[in-house]
Design a protein around this motif. Structure first.
Motif, mmCIF file in Angstrom:
data_model
loop_
_atom_site.group_PDB
_atom_site.id
_atom_site.type_symbol
_atom_site.label_atom_id
_atom_site.label_comp_id
_atom_site.label_asym_id
_atom_site.label_seq_id
_atom_site.Cartn_x
_atom_site.Cartn_y
_atom_site.Cartn_z
ATOM 1 N N ILE A 93 -13.483 9.419 25.575
ATOM 2 C CA ILE A 93 -14.382 8.401 26.130
ATOM 3 C C ILE A 93 -15.144 8.951 27.327
ATOM 4 O O ILE A 93 -16.365 8.756 27.450
ATOM 5 N N VAL A 94 -14.440 9.654 28.212
ATOM 6 C CA VAL A 94 -15.086 10.225 29.406
ATOM 7 C C VAL A 94 -16.140 11.241 29.006
ATOM 8 O O VAL A 94 -17.264 11.239 29.529
ATOM 9 N N MET A 95 -15.792 12.125 28.082
ATOM 10 C CA MET A 95 -16.747 13.143 27.648
ATOM 11 C C MET A 95 -17.949 12.522 26.948
ATOM 12 O O MET A 95 -19.075 13.023 27.069
ATOM 13 N N THR A 96 -17.717 11.423 26.236
ATOM 14 C CA THR A 96 -18.843 10.729 25.592
ATOM 15 C C THR A 96 -19.779 10.146 26.633
ATOM 16 O O THR A 96 -21.008 10.247 26.500
ATOM 17 N N PHE A 97 -19.218 9.525 27.660
ATOM 18 C CA PHE A 97 -20.043 8.982 28.746
ATOM 19 C C PHE A 97 -20.855 10.095 29.413
ATOM 20 O O PHE A 97 -22.049 9.921 29.706
ATOM 21 N N ILE A 98 -20.224 11.229 29.656
ATOM 22 C CA ILE A 98 -20.926 12.358 30.284
ATOM 23 C C ILE A 98 -22.062 12.844 29.381
ATOM 24 O O ILE A 98 -23.170 13.135 29.856
ATOM 25 N N SER A 99 -21.796 12.913 28.087
ATOM 26 C CA SER A 99 -22.824 13.358 27.132
ATOM 27 C C SER A 99 -23.991 12.383 27.088
ATOM 28 O O SER A 99 -25.155 12.800 27.047
ATOM 29 N N ILE A 100 -23.671 11.074 27.080
ATOM 30 C CA ILE A 100 -24.733 10.059 27.080
ATOM 31 C C ILE A 100 -25.573 10.163 28.344
ATOM 32 O O ILE A 100 -26.807 10.075 28.297
ATOM 33 N N PHE A 101 -24.904 10.367 29.484
ATOM 34 C CA PHE A 101 -25.628 10.487 30.754
ATOM 35 C C PHE A 101 -26.548 11.712 30.747
ATOM 36 O O PHE A 101 -27.711 11.626 31.151
ATOM 37 N N ALA A 102 -26.025 12.842 30.256
ATOM 38 C CA ALA A 102 -26.836 14.065 30.218
ATOM 39 C C ALA A 102 -28.027 13.892 29.273
ATOM 40 O O ALA A 102 -29.158 14.295 29.604
ATOM 41 N N PHE A 103 -27.782 13.288 28.119
ATOM 42 C CA PHE A 103 -28.869 13.055 27.156
ATOM 43 C C PHE A 103 -29.919 12.110 27.749
ATOM 44 O O PHE A 103 -31.125 12.321 27.579
ATOM 45 N N SER A 104 -29.451 11.065 28.449
ATOM 46 C CA SER A 104 -30.382 10.108 29.059
ATOM 47 C C SER A 104 -31.235 10.776 30.131
ATOM 48 O O SER A 104 -32.421 10.450 30.281
ATOM 49 N N MET A 105 -30.646 11.700 30.878
ATOM 50 C CA MET A 105 -31.407 12.418 31.903
ATOM 51 C C MET A 105 -32.525 13.242 31.271
ATOM 52 O O MET A 105 -33.652 13.276 31.771
ATOM 53 N N VAL A 106 -32.203 13.905 30.157
ATOM 54 C CA VAL A 106 -33.215 14.717 29.470
ATOM 55 C C VAL A 106 -34.336 13.828 28.938
ATOM 56 O O VAL A 106 -35.534 14.136 29.100
ATOM 57 N N ILE A 107 -33.961 12.705 28.303
ATOM 58 C CA ILE A 107 -34.965 11.785 27.752
ATOM 59 C C ILE A 107 -35.838 11.205 28.853
ATOM 60 O O ILE A 107 -37.064 11.053 28.693
ATOM 61 N N SER A 108 -35.212 10.879 30.010
ATOM 62 C CA SER A 108 -35.974 10.290 31.114
ATOM 63 C C SER A 108 -36.991 11.267 31.697
ATOM 64 O O SER A 108 -37.967 10.852 32.334
ATOM 65 N N MET A 109 -36.772 12.556 31.489
ATOM 66 C CA MET A 109 -37.734 13.548 31.969
ATOM 67 C C MET A 109 -38.842 13.820 30.956
ATOM 68 O O MET A 109 -39.910 14.323 31.313
ATOM 69 N N ILE A 110 -38.590 13.465 29.681
ATOM 70 C CA ILE A 110 -39.557 13.762 28.627
ATOM 71 C C ILE A 110 -40.431 12.558 28.287
ATOM 72 O O ILE A 110 -41.663 12.671 28.193
ATOM 73 N N VAL A 111 -39.804 11.392 28.112
ATOM 74 C CA VAL A 111 -40.521 10.224 27.604
ATOM 75 C C VAL A 111 -41.544 9.644 28.583
ATOM 76 O O VAL A 111 -42.699 9.403 28.186
ATOM 77 N N PRO A 112 -41.185 9.384 29.865
ATOM 78 C CA PRO A 112 -42.176 8.781 30.777
ATOM 79 C C PRO A 112 -43.497 9.538 30.881
ATOM 80 O O PRO A 112 -44.566 8.906 30.831
ATOM 81 N N PRO A 113 -43.489 10.877 31.002
ATOM 82 C CA PRO A 113 -44.789 11.586 31.033
ATOM 83 C C PRO A 113 -45.604 11.364 29.767
ATOM 84 O O PRO A 113 -46.838 11.245 29.832
ATOM 85 N N ILE A 162 -45.535 8.678 27.821
ATOM 86 C CA ILE A 162 -46.070 7.312 27.882
ATOM 87 C C ILE A 162 -47.253 7.240 28.851
ATOM 88 O O ILE A 162 -48.274 6.598 28.561
ATOM 89 N N ILE A 163 -47.135 7.911 29.986
ATOM 90 C CA ILE A 163 -48.212 7.893 30.979
ATOM 91 C C ILE A 163 -49.482 8.542 30.408
ATOM 92 O O ILE A 163 -50.598 8.040 30.586
ATOM 93 N N ILE A 164 -49.297 9.656 29.693
ATOM 94 C CA ILE A 164 -50.456 10.339 29.091
ATOM 95 C C ILE A 164 -51.089 9.452 28.020
ATOM 96 O O ILE A 164 -52.317 9.330 27.932
ATOM 97 N N ALA A 165 -50.256 8.809 27.192
ATOM 98 C CA ALA A 165 -50.763 7.971 26.114
ATOM 99 C C ALA A 165 -51.490 6.737 26.641
ATOM 100 O O ALA A 165 -52.455 6.265 26.024
ATOM 101 N N CYS A 166 -51.013 6.202 27.754
ATOM 102 C CA CYS A 166 -51.591 4.966 28.319
ATOM 103 C C CYS A 166 -52.433 5.248 29.563
ATOM 104 O O CYS A 166 -52.677 4.326 30.363
ATOM 105 N N LYS A 167 -52.861 6.488 29.733
ATOM 106 C CA LYS A 167 -53.570 6.876 30.947
ATOM 107 C C LYS A 167 -54.827 6.047 31.177
ATOM 108 O O LYS A 167 -55.064 5.528 32.273
#
Length: 289
Positions: A210-230, A232-237
């Motif tokens: 369970i702990v390792m799954t939470f860590i994996s989800i957090f790491a994946f979310s960090m990567v997505i948060s760095m990729i997706v917002p830019p 969206i900003i470019i698409a809706c500029k």
């Protein structure tokens, strides 16, 4: 390899029945404790606090009971996979599990049905059933969750709120776009798919599942948060610049992305869930001891 070697209904039925018995043995008490004791404790604590501070008998309102219900189901989704299927990574138990008379596809389907449907549904029935019983006995609790949900309108933007938004310059098209955010059906994909990462973690990690799954989800979310917002900003500029220049938020709310957000959300959830299911099946397919 013949088709019946991959999937056979009769063999799957026997294995699924066996899987239900095994999971009930491993997680049945935990399911009862989470589903029933969570609401019972909430009721007793609420009554006690109201007697102490307000000097009156008052049961917990529907808001707190809904919050506890969501928390209980989420706890079941997080803990059930590790309890029921976590041992498949152990050498002794995992070897016996692999030798059970069922194909890996049948084991995969049974595992997903148990984790995504059977146990969350069983927990919901237990909790909501007790909630209905308590509300029938103690009327100070108000309506039970089932009764309240059956009379609730899916669009939570009332006529009064609509009138206020129109008075503030929000267009009818923008209000219609906003209404999809208030529809609980929009979030079913997230809720039902939340258990899949913990199911994958249960059969992938050998320790600290369970702990390792939470860590994996957090790491994946960090990567997505760095990729997706830019993206969206470019698409809706252009729209963002127009809103900044004119101050008209309707331009954003009436944009194609916002108007079709429910569809985009469904497609995104479907892609993520299919990817998780593929990872779970691949893990079962390649599991060896």
């Amino acid at each position: 390899m013949k088709a019946k070697d991959i999937f056979n209904f009769r063999r799957f039925g026997k294995y699924f029945a066996s899987d239900i018995r095994t999971c009930t043995t491993n997680y049945g008490i935990s399911l009862l404790a989470i589903s029933l004791l969570s609401l019972t404790a909430t009721y007793i604590i609420s009554i006690a606090l109201n007697l102490i501070f307000d000097k009156e008998w008052q049961g917990p309102g529907i808001e707190i009971r809904v919050i506890v219900f969501i928390a209980a189901i989420m706890l079941i989704m997080i803990t059930m996979p590790a309890k029921c299927y976590g041992k498949v990574t152990d050498k002794q138990y995992g070897s016996l599990w692999l030798m059970l008379p069922a194909s890996r596809l049948e084991k995969f389907i049974s595992m997903v049905i148990m984790a995504v449907t059977v146990f969350p549904l069983a927990g919901s029935i237990l909790y909501l059933g007790l909630d209905t019983l308590i509300c029938a006995i103690d009327t100070t609790c108000g309506n039970g969750i089932i009764k309240a949900a059956s009379t609730m309108e899916w669009n939570l933007i009332s006529e009064e709120i609509t009138a206020e938004l129109l008075a503030e310059g929000i267009s009818a098209q923008s209000i219609e776009a906003l209404s999809q955010f208030t529809n609980p059906l929009m979030y079913i994909g997230e809720f039902s798919g939340m258990i899949l990462p913990f199911l994958l973690g249960a059969i992938f990690f050998r320790k600290g599942k369970i702990v390792m799954t939470f860590i994996s989800i957090f790491a994946f979310s960090m990567v997505i948060s760095m990729i997706v917002p830019p993206i969206i900003i470019i698409a809706c500029k252009d729209i963002i610049m127009q809103v900044g220049e004119t101050g008209d938020v309707n331009l954003l709310l009436e944009s194609m992305v916002i108007r079709h957000l429910a569809l985009l959300n469904f497609i995104t959830n479907a892609i993520c869930n299919i990817a998780m299911l593929a990872c779970i099946y691949f893990r079962i397919k390649t599991l060896k001891h």
